[in-house]
Scaffold this motif. Structure first.
Motif, short mmCIF file in Angstrom:
data_model
loop_
_atom_site.label_atom_id
_atom_site.label_comp_id
_atom_site.label_asym_id
_atom_site.label_seq_id
_atom_site.Cartn_x
_atom_site.Cartn_y
_atom_site.Cartn_z
N MET A 20 0.85 -1.18 0.00
CA MET A 20 0.00 0.00 0.00
C MET A 20 0.90 1.25 0.00
SD MET A 20 -2.89 1.17 2.73
CE MET A 20 -2.93 -0.42 3.45
N GLY A 21 0.38 2.36 -0.49
CA GLY A 21 1.13 3.59 -0.39
C GLY A 21 1.77 3.97 -1.72
N CYS B 268 -5.90 -8.84 2.23
CA CYS B 268 -5.58 -9.57 1.00
C CYS B 268 -4.37 -8.88 0.36
CB CYS B 268 -6.76 -9.54 0.03
SG CYS B 268 -6.33 -10.26 -1.57
N PRO B 269 -3.22 -9.54 0.34
CA PRO B 269 -2.02 -8.88 -0.19
C PRO B 269 -2.16 -8.50 -1.65
CG PRO B 269 -1.57 -11.21 0.37
CD PRO B 269 -2.97 -10.92 0.81
N MET B 270 -2.95 -9.27 -2.40
CA MET B 270 -3.12 -8.97 -3.84
C MET B 270 -3.90 -7.67 -4.03
SD MET B 270 -1.65 -11.45 -5.23
CE MET B 270 -1.26 -13.19 -5.17
N MET B 271 -4.89 -7.47 -3.19
CA MET B 271 -5.71 -6.26 -3.29
C MET B 271 -4.92 -5.02 -2.88
SD MET B 271 -8.80 -6.37 -4.34
CE MET B 271 -10.09 -7.54 -4.75
N LYS B 272 -3.91 -5.24 -2.06
CA LYS B 272 -3.17 -4.09 -1.54
C LYS B 272 -1.95 -3.73 -2.41
CE LYS B 272 -5.81 -3.49 2.06
NZ LYS B 272 -7.13 -3.80 1.48
N MET B 273 -1.83 -4.40 -3.56
CA MET B 273 -0.68 -4.11 -4.43
C MET B 273 -0.84 -2.80 -5.21
SD MET B 273 0.01 -7.89 -5.99
CE MET B 273 1.75 -8.01 -6.27
#
Ligand code: SF4
Length: 338
Positions: free
Chosen positions: A1-2, A268-273
């Motif tokens: 994120m970011g 969800c790591p994929m959603m936070k990419m």
């Protein structure tokens, strides 16, 4: 994120994105699980199906789908004449990876009379092998449309299929797959959250495990949870059992209520990419274009359209469904989209 590129401020990136958006005649769609700054940037925020319907109706030439691959694919299937961009090439979905077209074909051979109901969180190839798609919001309605004489294979979320079977009292052949983010939520975490925030209601997504769902005051899709939260009186507090990204929208739309995550690990790591920089690059370089070969898209479209064309009227040949068990939140999950 970011923001990865620290040389450009978020404000400048947003300005560049808005100018590129105009130039490309694009629309930006963001899933409810995307990082807050992406949700705030988007023209529309919603669940995968709501966004795909918007994608199909928009007059924009380019659709930037801030989400994961299967969502971009669904938009491309429904809108083959538009350019669909996924800002992060690697953004996949672990749940979708649980089923391959080959596995579905094998399952159909074992149960030749079965109807294949496939969760939209699946690849285009898997959709192409399916009779009808469903979302977490309409899974129960879709299952109820299936003739009682036909077995149902439910691909690929075990927990959602189990929930649909419980509510409809249908025997369903379940798939051995799950969303690792939702499957992380434990009964212990929910009990701990209840102790920490006494008086707060617990709302959960049906991708959570069956024993965990038993502890919910309300079970619903992300759109169902948003509706449910709106219906609560000012001052209410709710513990949210779904990907943490939904809390941003819940809080934004309900400033008079308080929301707590059922667990801090529901990420969800994929959603936070997705980052602002990815979105800017996506529009600038027209990357990454999501395409689905027409021979697959055509069959997948039929399964998605079978769901979209469902009007809530059971087929004439279908005997009335047995009365559903009165489950918490059942009326909410039986309407709308994921
Ligand atoms: S939250 Fe679960 S189902 Fe949704 S994209 Fe992430 S892995 Fe897939």
């Amino acid at each position: 994120m970011g923001i990865k590129n620290q040389d450009i401020s978020a404000e400048d990136l947003i300005k560049q994105i808005n100018s590129l958006k105009q130039k490309r005649e694009a629309v930006i769609l963001a899933h409810n699980y995307q990082p807050p700054e992406i949700q705030d940037l988007a023209d529309y925020t919603g669940d995968s199906l709501e966004l795909s319907i918007i994608a199909a109706k928009t007059e924009a030439k380019v659709i930037v789908f801030c989400g994961v691959r299967f969502m971009g694919e669904t938009a491309a299937i429904l809108s083959p004449e538009k350019t669909v961009l996924l800002p992060v090439l690697e953004a996949g979905c672990t749940l979708a990876d649980y089923a391959t077209a080959e596995q579905v074909r094998e399952m159909k051979k074992k149960h030749p009379n079965a109807i294949v109901v496939t969760y939209v969180n699946s690849s285009a190839e898997v959709k192409a092998e399916s009779d009808i798609c469903c979302t977490s919001a309409n899974a129960i309605d879709i299952v109820r449309t299936i003739d009682l004489s036909r077995p149902i294979i439910f691909v690929s979320d075990y927990n959602l299929g189990h929930y649909a079977a419980k509510i409809t009292k249908r025997e369903i052949i379940l798939w051995d797959g799950c969303c690792p983010t939702h499957a992380l939520l434990s009964t212990f975490a929910v009990q701990r959250a209840r102790k920490k925030w006494p008086g707060a209601q617990v709302i959960m997504h049906p991708e959570c495990k069956p024993d965990v769902l038993e502890l919910a005051d309300f079970v619903g899709s992300t759109s169902g949870m948003l509706r449910y939260a709106k219906q609560q009186p000012a001052g209410a507090s709710l513990i949210v059992g779904t990907e943490i990204g939904l809390l941003h929208r819940l809080q934004k739309e309900n400033p008079d209520k308080t929301f707590y995550p059922a667990s801090d690990y529901l990420i969800c790591p994929m959603m936070k990419m997705t980052t602002l920089k990815n979105v800017k690059d996506s529009l600038e370089k027209m990357q990454y274009v999501v395409t689905v070969p027409e021979n697959i898209a055509m069959r997948a479209r039929a399964a998605v359209n079978a769901m979209l064309n469902y009007k809530g009227t059971p087929k004439k040949s279908t005997p009335p469904s047995p009365p559903a068990e009165k489950a918490k939140g059942e009326t909410e999950i039986s309407i709308g989209v994921e």
